[in-house]
Motif scaffolding. Sequence first.
Motif, PDB file in Angstrom:
ATOM      1  N   ALA A 181       0.901  -1.147   0.132  1.00 26.47           N
ATOM      2  CA  ALA A 181      -0.074  -0.036   0.090  1.00 26.47           C
ATOM      3  C   ALA A 181       0.857   1.252  -0.076  1.00 26.47           C
ATOM      4  O   ALA A 181       1.983   1.252   0.637  1.00 26.47           O
ATOM      5  CB  ALA A 181      -0.888  -0.012   1.186  1.00 26.47           C
ATOM      6  N   PRO A 182       0.481   2.416  -0.872  1.00 21.49           N
ATOM      7  CA  PRO A 182      -0.787   2.420  -1.340  1.00 21.49           C
ATOM      8  C   PRO A 182      -0.832   1.947  -3.062  1.00 21.49           C
ATOM      9  O   PRO A 182      -1.853   2.058  -3.486  1.00 21.49           O
ATOM     10  CB  PRO A 182      -0.993   3.660  -1.375  1.00 21.49           C
ATOM     11  CG  PRO A 182       0.429   4.463  -1.524  1.00 21.49           C
ATOM     12  CD  PRO A 182       1.235   3.732  -0.568  1.00 21.49           C
ATOM     13  N   TRP A 206      -2.661  -3.697  -2.674  1.00 16.99           N
ATOM     14  CA  TRP A 206      -2.893  -4.432  -1.388  1.00 16.99           C
ATOM     15  C   TRP A 206      -4.117  -5.553  -1.465  1.00 16.99           C
ATOM     16  O   TRP A 206      -4.629  -5.487  -2.587  1.00 16.99           O
ATOM     17  CB  TRP A 206      -3.271  -3.701  -0.267  1.00 16.99           C
ATOM     18  CG  TRP A 206      -4.440  -2.897  -0.586  1.00 16.99           C
ATOM     19  CD1 TRP A 206      -6.012  -3.034  -0.347  1.00 16.99           C
ATOM     20  CD2 TRP A 206      -4.804  -1.393  -0.950  1.00 16.99           C
ATOM     21  NE1 TRP A 206      -6.865  -2.665  -0.513  1.00 16.99           N
ATOM     22  CE2 TRP A 206      -6.359  -1.045  -0.866  1.00 16.99           C
ATOM     23  CE3 TRP A 206      -3.911  -0.478  -0.962  1.00 16.99           C
ATOM     24  CZ2 TRP A 206      -6.699   0.109  -1.319  1.00 16.99           C
ATOM     25  CZ3 TRP A 206      -4.566   0.654  -1.379  1.00 16.99           C
ATOM     26  CH2 TRP A 206      -5.949   1.146  -1.569  1.00 16.99           C
ATOM     27  N   GLN A 258      -7.535  -7.201  -0.101  1.00 18.48           N
ATOM     28  CA  GLN A 258      -8.612  -6.838   0.733  1.00 18.48           C
ATOM     29  C   GLN A 258      -9.797  -8.130   0.495  1.00 18.48           C
ATOM     30  O   GLN A 258      -9.733  -8.775  -0.593  1.00 18.48           O
ATOM     31  CB  GLN A 258      -9.358  -5.516   0.360  1.00 18.48           C
ATOM     32  CG  GLN A 258      -9.789  -5.331  -0.901  1.00 18.48           C
ATOM     33  CD  GLN A 258     -10.044  -3.892  -1.214  1.00 18.48           C
ATOM     34  OE1 GLN A 258      -9.673  -3.054  -0.845  1.00 18.48           O
ATOM     35  NE2 GLN A 258     -11.527  -3.805  -1.561  1.00 18.48           N
ATOM     36  N   GLY A 317      -5.822  -0.767  -4.975  1.00 19.61           N
ATOM     37  CA  GLY A 317      -4.618   0.294  -4.856  1.00 19.61           C
ATOM     38  C   GLY A 317      -4.385   1.003  -6.165  1.00 19.61           C
ATOM     39  O   GLY A 317      -5.149   0.838  -7.183  1.00 19.61           O
ATOM     40  N   ALA A 319       1.429   6.921   2.964  1.00 22.64           N
ATOM     41  CA  ALA A 319       0.383   5.901   3.563  1.00 22.64           C
ATOM     42  C   ALA A 319       0.682   5.264   4.875  1.00 22.64           C
ATOM     43  O   ALA A 319      -0.147   5.029   5.594  1.00 22.64           O
ATOM     44  CB  ALA A 319       0.280   4.598   2.497  1.00 22.64           C
ATOM     45  N   ALA A 333      -6.044   6.579  -3.733  1.00 17.08           N
ATOM     46  CA  ALA A 333      -5.571   5.139  -3.316  1.00 17.08           C
ATOM     47  C   ALA A 333      -5.284   5.119  -1.687  1.00 17.08           C
ATOM     48  O   ALA A 333      -5.645   4.187  -0.989  1.00 17.08           O
ATOM     49  CB  ALA A 333      -4.418   4.561  -4.000  1.00 17.08           C
ATOM     50  N   GLN A 338      -7.013   3.100   1.542  1.00 18.27           N
ATOM     51  CA  GLN A 338      -6.125   1.910   1.701  1.00 18.27           C
ATOM     52  C   GLN A 338      -6.799   1.289   3.189  1.00 18.27           C
ATOM     53  O   GLN A 338      -7.083   1.888   4.145  1.00 18.27           O
ATOM     54  CB  GLN A 338      -4.848   2.230   2.049  1.00 18.27           C
ATOM     55  CG  GLN A 338      -4.443   3.341   3.001  1.00 18.27           C
ATOM     56  CD  GLN A 338      -2.912   3.401   3.240  1.00 18.27           C
ATOM     57  OE1 GLN A 338      -2.063   2.398   3.209  1.00 18.27           O
ATOM     58  NE2 GLN A 338      -2.512   4.583   4.074  1.00 18.27           N
TER      59      GLN A 338
END
Length: 302
Positions: free
Chosen positions: A66-67, A70, A72, A91, A231, A294, A298
């Motif tokens: 990140a950013p 990433w 999720q 991202g 980030a 982004a 994040q």
Amino acid sequence: MKKKLLSVLLSAAMVLTLAGCGSGTETAATEEAAGAAEETTEASGTEADAAEGSKVLKVAMECGYAPYNWTQPDDANGAVPINDSSDYAYGYDVMIAKKIADTLGYELQIVKLDWDALIPAVQSGTVDCVIAGQSTTAERLEMVDFSKPYYYATVVGLVKQDSAYANAAGLADLKGATCTSQLGTIWYDNCLSQIEDANIQPAQESAPAMLVALESGRTDLVVTDMPTAMAACAAYPDMKLLDFSGTDDDFSVSDEEVNIGISVQKGNTELLDGINSVLETMTVDDFNSLMQEAISVQPLAE
């Protein structure tokens, strides 16, 4: 096609029957027949894809940086499924990949790989390109071709707010610092050695590992790029960004080392030209706007 496949499978079956004798020649014949069957199946699949008119763009990234990128658990904000996984990737790199795929008419497929496996995957043709925050270094250019920059980064430092180096105004003020950065980056290979009397620790395998080393107090300083540092500060409020740009005591790096590009297999001019045609329509402000978006979404920023 069906007759050809049936013929190959019958041949393979006959060879398998003979293989019980244990002859090396027969074993080789078995492998050859199996390979032929596999090639026929692959060809059939390729023809099916072509018949449907679909094109797939396989894009590799760490999905843990990140950013830029990433992992999720869902498709929130437009995240894309990771190949062979129940997770999704998002991202800045995914945003860029989606724009390229949509513009050029590709179906986007995200492939999650470790950092040191990215370039080998492009070289072997396992993936079509890497969009993963890679700087366009001379060393990498010997192995792959790079697009025009899709981000212009600045090298910065990260320390803790209560660090003895928190008020550093230039490299001279970092003298003697214990420091580290991510493996295989210009930050580690080129920048840390510019700090006088630096106690350079072993490189960290990933950007998250680098940040954990700083947060845990194992190191005084990490060197990274501006987006990663921004980030990190959003995720770890006790971190402070050190930006020496515009001073006479900044990290010395070339434009190629801080310009972030997309890598493709050497000689793949068709894809490279297509990618560049998309990037040419974007401005620095476009890149910065997407990066800010982004950073704002994040996972660790929530």
